[in-house]
Scaffold this motif. Structure first.
Motif, mmCIF file in Angstrom:
data_model
loop_
_atom_site.group_PDB
_atom_site.id
_atom_site.type_symbol
_atom_site.label_atom_id
_atom_site.label_comp_id
_atom_site.label_asym_id
_atom_site.label_seq_id
_atom_site.Cartn_x
_atom_site.Cartn_y
_atom_site.Cartn_z
ATOM 1 N N ARG A 265 0.953 -1.043 0.174
ATOM 2 C CA ARG A 265 -0.001 0.127 -0.252
ATOM 3 C C ARG A 265 0.860 1.203 -0.203
ATOM 4 N N TYR A 266 1.904 1.268 0.746
ATOM 5 C CA TYR A 266 2.955 2.268 0.910
ATOM 6 C C TYR A 266 3.396 2.694 -0.403
ATOM 7 N N THR A 267 3.672 1.369 -1.222
ATOM 8 C CA THR A 267 4.444 1.925 -2.517
ATOM 9 C C THR A 267 3.441 2.591 -3.564
ATOM 10 N N ALA A 268 2.028 1.954 -3.432
ATOM 11 C CA ALA A 268 1.023 2.418 -4.337
ATOM 12 C C ALA A 268 0.857 3.638 -3.936
ATOM 13 N N VAL A 269 0.829 4.319 -2.821
ATOM 14 C CA VAL A 269 0.351 5.677 -2.365
ATOM 15 C C VAL A 269 1.559 6.604 -2.840
ATOM 16 N N SER A 270 2.651 6.084 -2.584
ATOM 17 C CA SER A 270 3.833 6.903 -2.953
ATOM 18 C C SER A 270 4.133 7.041 -4.241
ATOM 19 N N GLY A 271 3.485 6.091 -5.348
ATOM 20 C CA GLY A 271 3.468 6.274 -6.512
ATOM 21 C C GLY A 271 2.597 7.271 -7.204
ATOM 22 N N VAL A 272 1.475 7.336 -6.284
ATOM 23 C CA VAL A 272 0.428 8.588 -6.853
ATOM 24 C C VAL A 272 1.140 9.647 -6.459
ATOM 25 N N ALA A 273 1.728 9.935 -5.220
ATOM 26 C CA ALA A 273 2.150 10.964 -4.863
ATOM 27 C C ALA A 273 3.135 11.354 -5.547
ATOM 28 N N LEU A 274 4.070 10.844 -6.073
ATOM 29 C CA LEU A 274 5.219 10.746 -7.115
ATOM 30 C C LEU A 274 4.689 11.370 -8.234
ATOM 31 N N LEU A 275 3.610 10.580 -8.834
ATOM 32 C CA LEU A 275 2.845 11.263 -10.113
ATOM 33 C C LEU A 275 2.600 12.449 -9.912
ATOM 34 N N ALA A 276 2.112 13.088 -8.911
ATOM 35 C CA ALA A 276 1.471 14.356 -8.477
ATOM 36 C C ALA A 276 2.729 15.485 -8.364
ATOM 37 N N ASN A 277 3.718 14.939 -7.557
ATOM 38 C CA ASN A 277 4.891 15.802 -7.408
ATOM 39 C C ASN A 277 5.677 16.142 -8.756
ATOM 40 N N VAL A 278 5.629 15.060 -9.654
ATOM 41 C CA VAL A 278 6.607 15.322 -10.950
ATOM 42 C C VAL A 278 5.718 16.020 -12.115
ATOM 43 N N VAL B 234 -2.011 14.857 -0.629
ATOM 44 C CA VAL B 234 -2.275 13.455 -1.275
ATOM 45 C C VAL B 234 -1.602 12.449 -0.466
ATOM 46 N N ASN B 235 -0.280 12.624 -0.343
ATOM 47 C CA ASN B 235 0.147 11.455 0.450
ATOM 48 C C ASN B 235 -0.555 11.450 2.074
ATOM 49 N N TYR B 236 -0.999 12.269 2.553
ATOM 50 C CA TYR B 236 -1.376 12.322 3.991
ATOM 51 C C TYR B 236 -2.722 11.502 3.841
ATOM 52 N N LEU B 237 -3.633 12.178 3.022
ATOM 53 C CA LEU B 237 -5.132 11.398 2.919
ATOM 54 C C LEU B 237 -5.077 9.989 2.476
ATOM 55 N N LEU B 238 -4.167 9.706 1.508
ATOM 56 C CA LEU B 238 -3.931 8.213 1.354
ATOM 57 C C LEU B 238 -3.339 7.478 2.137
ATOM 58 N N SER B 239 -2.302 7.913 2.712
ATOM 59 C CA SER B 239 -1.483 7.119 3.885
ATOM 60 C C SER B 239 -2.473 6.662 5.200
ATOM 61 N N ARG C 224 -5.671 6.685 5.099
ATOM 62 C CA ARG C 224 -6.627 5.671 4.782
ATOM 63 C C ARG C 224 -6.472 4.129 4.231
ATOM 64 N N LEU C 225 -5.214 4.185 3.714
ATOM 65 C CA LEU C 225 -4.789 2.835 2.954
ATOM 66 C C LEU C 225 -3.567 2.274 3.831
ATOM 67 N N VAL C 226 -2.467 3.134 4.007
ATOM 68 C CA VAL C 226 -1.360 2.576 4.656
ATOM 69 C C VAL C 226 -1.068 2.196 6.114
ATOM 70 N N PHE C 227 -1.268 3.313 6.814
ATOM 71 C CA PHE C 227 -1.064 3.407 8.207
ATOM 72 C C PHE C 227 -2.464 3.279 9.332
ATOM 73 N N ARG C 228 -3.326 2.709 8.562
ATOM 74 C CA ARG C 228 -4.751 2.574 9.298
ATOM 75 C C ARG C 228 -4.544 1.378 10.517
ATOM 76 N N ARG C 229 -5.258 1.404 11.364
ATOM 77 C CA ARG C 229 -5.241 0.524 12.329
ATOM 78 C C ARG C 229 -5.583 -0.858 11.807
ATOM 79 N N SER C 230 -5.167 -1.857 12.460
ATOM 80 C CA SER C 230 -5.725 -3.258 12.209
ATOM 81 C C SER C 230 -6.961 -3.519 12.445
ATOM 82 N N PRO C 231 -7.832 -4.168 11.721
ATOM 83 C CA PRO C 231 -9.291 -4.293 12.217
ATOM 84 C C PRO C 231 -9.141 -5.586 13.317
ATOM 85 N N ALA C 232 -9.968 -5.171 14.368
ATOM 86 C CA ALA C 232 -10.013 -6.157 15.390
ATOM 87 C C ALA C 232 -10.399 -7.700 14.838
#
Length: 138
Positions: free
Chosen positions: A72-85, A112-117, A119-127
């Motif tokens: 997920r981090y790789t995917a989110v970073s890719g989206v943020a990288l595209l926005a940056n470049v 972009v990175n904060y919103l995606l991170s 929600r998708l990367v650093f969210r809590r594990s479901p119980a």
């Protein structure tokens, strides 16, 4: 950790990442790399640093398993990288200095990175299982 402070901690890590990003950008660009190549290389280095810092500073709660988080981090970073470049390329094409354009790219990539991170990367594990707080009748 106080959830209210999470955005502030994210921004502080982001400021450190922006410093790494700009230093790497200037170094690669000074060595003759194009602005787009320097931006991509700088972004990747900053993402590697930010990933570790976010795990230690920003998101210290129970996280999703490492393999899922890495993908997920790789995917989110890719989206943020595209926005940056994309912003960098547009600004350089319009005549902006490369470092100014890189700052513009960082400014867009950060939210972009904060919103995606969050929600998708650093969210809590479901119980997996939480016992009911209510007694069951027998």
């Amino acid at each position: 950790m106080t959830p209210r402070l999470q955005p502030l901690r994210f921004v502080l890590v982001g400021v450190a990442g922006a410093a790494v990003n700009l230093a790497a950008f200037v170094a690669v660009h000074a060595l003759g790399g194009s602005a787009v190549l320097a931006s991509a290389a700088a972004f990747i280095l900053a993402c590697a640093c930010n990933s570790r810092l976010h795990l230690r500073v920003t998101f210290r709660h129970g996280l999703v398993p490492v393999s899922f988080r890495t993908a997920r981090y790789t995917a989110v970073s890719g989206v943020a990288l595209l926005a940056n470049v994309g912003v960098l390329h547009a600004l350089v094409s319009a005549g902006s200095p490369a470092v100014t354009a890189q700052l513009g790219g960082i400014a867009l990539a950060c939210p972009v990175n904060y919103l995606l991170s969050t929600r998708l990367v650093f969210r809590r594990s479901p119980a997996v299982f939480r016992p009911s707080p209510f007694p069951t009748s027998a």
